[in-house]
Scaffold this active site. Sequence first.
Site, PDB file in Angstrom:
ATOM      1  N   ASP A  85       0.855  -1.196   0.000  1.00  0.00           N
ATOM      2  CA  ASP A  85       0.000   0.000   0.000  1.00  0.00           C
ATOM      3  C   ASP A  85       0.888   1.242   0.000  1.00  0.00           C
ATOM      4  OD1 ASP A  85      -2.283  -1.537   0.223  1.00  0.00           O
ATOM      5  OD2 ASP A  85      -2.556  -1.181   2.367  1.00  0.00           O
ATOM      6  N   MET A  86       0.319   2.368  -0.435  1.00  0.00           N
ATOM      7  CA  MET A  86       1.075   3.622  -0.356  1.00  0.00           C
ATOM      8  C   MET A  86       0.482   4.472   0.760  1.00  0.00           C
ATOM      9  SD  MET A  86       3.682   5.183  -1.434  1.00  0.00           S
ATOM     10  CE  MET A  86       4.215   4.703  -3.078  1.00  0.00           C
ATOM     11  N   GLN A 140      -0.598   6.993  -6.174  1.00  0.00           N
ATOM     12  CA  GLN A 140      -1.757   7.824  -5.817  1.00  0.00           C
ATOM     13  C   GLN A 140      -1.941   8.934  -6.843  1.00  0.00           C
ATOM     14  OE1 GLN A 140       0.411   8.508  -2.310  1.00  0.00           O
ATOM     15  NE2 GLN A 140      -1.057   7.527  -0.932  1.00  0.00           N
ATOM     16  N   ARG A 150      -1.379  -0.784  -8.318  1.00  0.00           N
ATOM     17  CA  ARG A 150      -2.751  -0.338  -8.003  1.00  0.00           C
ATOM     18  C   ARG A 150      -2.742   1.187  -8.100  1.00  0.00           C
ATOM     19  NH1 ARG A 150      -3.789  -0.916  -2.052  1.00  0.00           N
ATOM     20  NH2 ARG A 150      -4.184  -3.103  -2.496  1.00  0.00           N
ATOM     21  N   THR A 170     -11.107   2.133  -7.228  1.00  0.00           N
ATOM     22  CA  THR A 170     -11.990   3.285  -7.016  1.00  0.00           C
ATOM     23  C   THR A 170     -13.436   2.822  -6.869  1.00  0.00           C
ATOM     24  OG1 THR A 170     -12.720   5.401  -7.927  1.00  0.00           O
ATOM     25  CG2 THR A 170     -12.295   3.675  -9.529  1.00  0.00           C
ATOM     26  N   HIS A 171     -14.219   3.664  -6.149  1.00  0.00           N
ATOM     27  CA  HIS A 171     -15.675   3.449  -6.111  1.00  0.00           C
ATOM     28  C   HIS A 171     -16.370   4.561  -6.873  1.00  0.00           C
ATOM     29  CE1 HIS A 171     -13.627   2.534  -2.253  1.00  0.00           C
ATOM     30  NE2 HIS A 171     -14.096   1.339  -2.524  1.00  0.00           N
ATOM     31  N   ARG A 181      -9.898   7.029   8.441  1.00  0.00           N
ATOM     32  CA  ARG A 181      -9.813   7.390   7.007  1.00  0.00           C
ATOM     33  C   ARG A 181     -11.089   7.024   6.268  1.00  0.00           C
ATOM     34  NH1 ARG A 181      -4.634   5.359   7.619  1.00  0.00           N
ATOM     35  NH2 ARG A 181      -5.077   3.480   6.427  1.00  0.00           N
ATOM     36  N   ARG A 182     -11.657   5.870   6.597  1.00  0.00           N
ATOM     37  CA  ARG A 182     -12.901   5.471   5.901  1.00  0.00           C
ATOM     38  C   ARG A 182     -14.038   6.412   6.272  1.00  0.00           C
ATOM     39  NH1 ARG A 182      -9.426   3.017   3.957  1.00  0.00           N
ATOM     40  NH2 ARG A 182      -9.688   4.785   2.604  1.00  0.00           N
TER      41      ARG A 182
HETATM   42  C1  LIG Z   1      -8.741  -1.396  -3.080  1.00  0.00           C
HETATM   43  C2  LIG Z   1      -8.319  -0.049  -2.623  1.00  0.00           C
HETATM   44  C3  LIG Z   1      -7.063   0.132  -2.085  1.00  0.00           C
HETATM   45  C4  LIG Z   1      -6.626   1.396  -1.694  1.00  0.00           C
HETATM   46  N1  LIG Z   1      -5.335   1.569  -1.277  1.00  0.00           N
HETATM   47  C5  LIG Z   1      -4.890   2.807  -0.984  1.00  0.00           C
HETATM   48  C6  LIG Z   1      -3.532   3.055  -0.692  1.00  0.00           C
HETATM   49  O1  LIG Z   1      -2.683   2.164  -0.697  1.00  0.00           O
HETATM   50  N2  LIG Z   1      -3.159   4.338  -0.415  1.00  0.00           N
HETATM   51  C7  LIG Z   1      -4.060   5.381  -0.416  1.00  0.00           C
HETATM   52  O2  LIG Z   1      -3.653   6.526  -0.169  1.00  0.00           O
HETATM   53  N3  LIG Z   1      -5.356   5.150  -0.672  1.00  0.00           N
HETATM   54  C8  LIG Z   1      -5.796   3.910  -0.963  1.00  0.00           C
HETATM   55  N4  LIG Z   1      -7.114   3.712  -1.262  1.00  0.00           N
HETATM   56  C9  LIG Z   1      -8.098   4.791  -0.989  1.00  0.00           C
HETATM   57  C10 LIG Z   1      -8.260   5.696  -2.176  1.00  0.00           C
HETATM   58  O3  LIG Z   1      -7.091   6.465  -2.330  1.00  0.00           O
HETATM   59  C11 LIG Z   1      -9.447   6.629  -1.992  1.00  0.00           C
HETATM   60  O4  LIG Z   1      -9.239   7.409  -0.879  1.00  0.00           O
HETATM   61  C12 LIG Z   1     -10.763   5.912  -1.837  1.00  0.00           C
HETATM   62  O5  LIG Z   1     -10.844   4.833  -2.706  1.00  0.00           O
HETATM   63  C13 LIG Z   1     -11.925   6.854  -2.144  1.00  0.00           C
HETATM   64  O6  LIG Z   1     -11.797   7.336  -3.441  1.00  0.00           O
HETATM   65  P1  LIG Z   1     -12.766   6.911  -4.628  1.00  0.00           P
HETATM   66  O7  LIG Z   1     -11.929   6.737  -5.843  1.00  0.00           O
HETATM   67  O8  LIG Z   1     -13.562   5.736  -4.256  1.00  0.00           O
HETATM   68  O9  LIG Z   1     -13.617   8.216  -4.854  1.00  0.00           O
HETATM   69  P2  LIG Z   1     -14.586   9.035  -3.875  1.00  0.00           P
HETATM   70  O10 LIG Z   1     -14.996  10.213  -4.671  1.00  0.00           O
HETATM   71  O11 LIG Z   1     -13.973   9.254  -2.553  1.00  0.00           O
HETATM   72  O12 LIG Z   1     -15.793   8.054  -3.662  1.00  0.00           O
HETATM   73  C14 LIG Z   1     -16.693   7.756  -4.719  1.00  0.00           C
HETATM   74  C15 LIG Z   1     -17.966   7.252  -4.074  1.00  0.00           C
HETATM   75  O13 LIG Z   1     -17.715   6.030  -3.367  1.00  0.00           O
HETATM   76  C16 LIG Z   1     -18.468   5.983  -2.168  1.00  0.00           C
HETATM   77  N5  LIG Z   1     -17.554   5.960  -1.007  1.00  0.00           N
HETATM   78  C17 LIG Z   1     -16.221   6.202  -1.035  1.00  0.00           C
HETATM   79  N6  LIG Z   1     -15.707   6.050   0.197  1.00  0.00           N
HETATM   80  C18 LIG Z   1     -16.729   5.723   1.008  1.00  0.00           C
HETATM   81  C19 LIG Z   1     -16.841   5.413   2.394  1.00  0.00           C
HETATM   82  N7  LIG Z   1     -15.770   5.390   3.189  1.00  0.00           N
HETATM   83  N8  LIG Z   1     -18.052   5.102   2.896  1.00  0.00           N
HETATM   84  C20 LIG Z   1     -19.140   5.091   2.102  1.00  0.00           C
HETATM   85  N9  LIG Z   1     -19.097   5.362   0.773  1.00  0.00           N
HETATM   86  C21 LIG Z   1     -17.922   5.670   0.243  1.00  0.00           C
HETATM   87  C22 LIG Z   1     -19.348   7.214  -2.168  1.00  0.00           C
HETATM   88  O14 LIG Z   1     -20.553   6.885  -2.816  1.00  0.00           O
HETATM   89  C23 LIG Z   1     -18.553   8.189  -3.019  1.00  0.00           C
HETATM   90  O15 LIG Z   1     -19.349   9.179  -3.579  1.00  0.00           O
HETATM   91  C24 LIG Z   1      -7.533   2.484  -1.743  1.00  0.00           C
HETATM   92  C25 LIG Z   1      -8.807   2.314  -2.295  1.00  0.00           C
HETATM   93  C26 LIG Z   1      -9.196   1.083  -2.746  1.00  0.00           C
HETATM   94  C27 LIG Z   1     -10.546   0.943  -3.372  1.00  0.00           C
END
Ligand SMILES: Cc1cc2nc3c(=O)[nH]c(=O)nc-3n(C[C@H](O)[C@H](O)[C@H](O)COP(=O)(O)OP(=O)(O)OC[C@H]3O[C@@H](n4cnc5c(N)ncnc54)[C@H](O)[C@@H]3O)c2cc1C
Length: 298
Positions: free
Chosen positions: A115-116, A145, A166, A208-209, A270-271
């Site tokens: 992870d980063m 990132q 990733r 991403t979500h 963070r979540r």
């Molecule tokens: C598999 C995976 C591994 C990751 N590893 C790292 C890592 O190593 N280092 C790092 O810095 N980051 C990591 N992340 C986190 C990432 O950087 C983002 O912070 C995170 O994925 C939210 O960004 P998003 O692209 O989903 O967009 P966002 O715009 O944040 O979210 C899009 C939509 O997803 C839903 N959503 C997102 N988060 C939540 C939540 N907590 N609760 C409820 N709904 C939510 C909401 O509907 C939101 O509108 C990882 C993410 C994933 C999916």
Amino acid sequence: MLPAVPKPLVHMLAQRYIAGPTLEDACRVVKTANAEHKLGTIDVLGEEIRTRDEARAIAGAYRDVFETIERQGLDSNVSVKLTGLGLKLDYDLCRENLESVVREAARRNNFVRIDMEDSSTTDDTLRLYRDLREAGHENLGVVLQAYLRRTLDDIRSLGDLRPSVRICKGIYVEPPELAYQGYGEVRSNFIRALEALLDADCYVGIATHDEWLVSEGRRIVARRGLGRDEYEFQMLYGIAEARGNRLVREGHRLRIYVPFGEHWYAYSLRRLQENPKIAGYIAADTLGRLVPRRNGSA
Ligand SMILES: Cc1cc2nc3c(=O)[nH]c(=O)nc-3n(C[C@H](O)[C@H](O)[C@H](O)COP(=O)(O)OP(=O)(O)OC[C@H]3O[C@@H](n4cnc5c(N)ncnc54)[C@H](O)[C@@H]3O)c2cc1C
């Protein structure tokens, strides 16, 4: 405001994001995901460790994870945080711990993704990744990132390793000199990074979500004619399940990130920080505690 929220409340609100305190909890979640044709990546929570012994214990816990994955026939790799393996204590200790995990993974035909974390760790993380790849460890991937301004340069300088990457937006709070701050800017850099990684023939985990990025990701892999095993989507346990199910139905590979363990606090914060509904929950709870309820105040 989140750090001011009482720990038990953080724990309660964040339960949906963490499999539970034990490896068995993580395995149960991965087994369910596998039954739904999703892959897993198990994370032993541990970034809050303070001592060398704790860092060694986290490495030991990862070695146990591989044994259990194999014994239970699960389709899962692992994700590690280098701070959990001792990066902030001593680079060499961390290298030793990571190498022990990577060797165990190789012995069991499995894979480790680093992870980063925040930007104070980026240089050391990429250095350690290169060190181990150059030492012959092929079963190792890394994370980049999209919010970091340096990411396209990092893709170029990692190119000779053809890394498995990733790509995610990035979650730590970073200053504007280092990281794009705008939602649109981060999305655009995500797409630029994804295209650059695919141009460099890398295996990419699109993590991403974000509905828009998922659609763009789908479009990009289709335009390039990539086969199902040439990339994957990744999502976090407890988030956007319906979006993930749709990807699986469409035939994409989807990996679910499944954290477990006792060190749940930093990950949970963070979540919660990202959950669009969380401000409302916390405001309601805080108000509930500050303003006495009618019945009780009579
Ligand atoms: C598999 C995976 C591994 C990751 N590893 C790292 C890592 O190593 N280092 C790092 O810095 N980051 C990591 N992340 C986190 C990432 O950087 C983002 O912070 C995170 O994925 C939210 O960004 P998003 O692209 O989903 O967009 P966002 O715009 O944040 O979210 C899009 C939509 O997803 C839903 N959503 C997102 N988060 C939540 C939540 N907590 N609760 C409820 N709904 C939510 C909401 O509907 C939101 O509108 C990882 C993410 C994933 C999916």
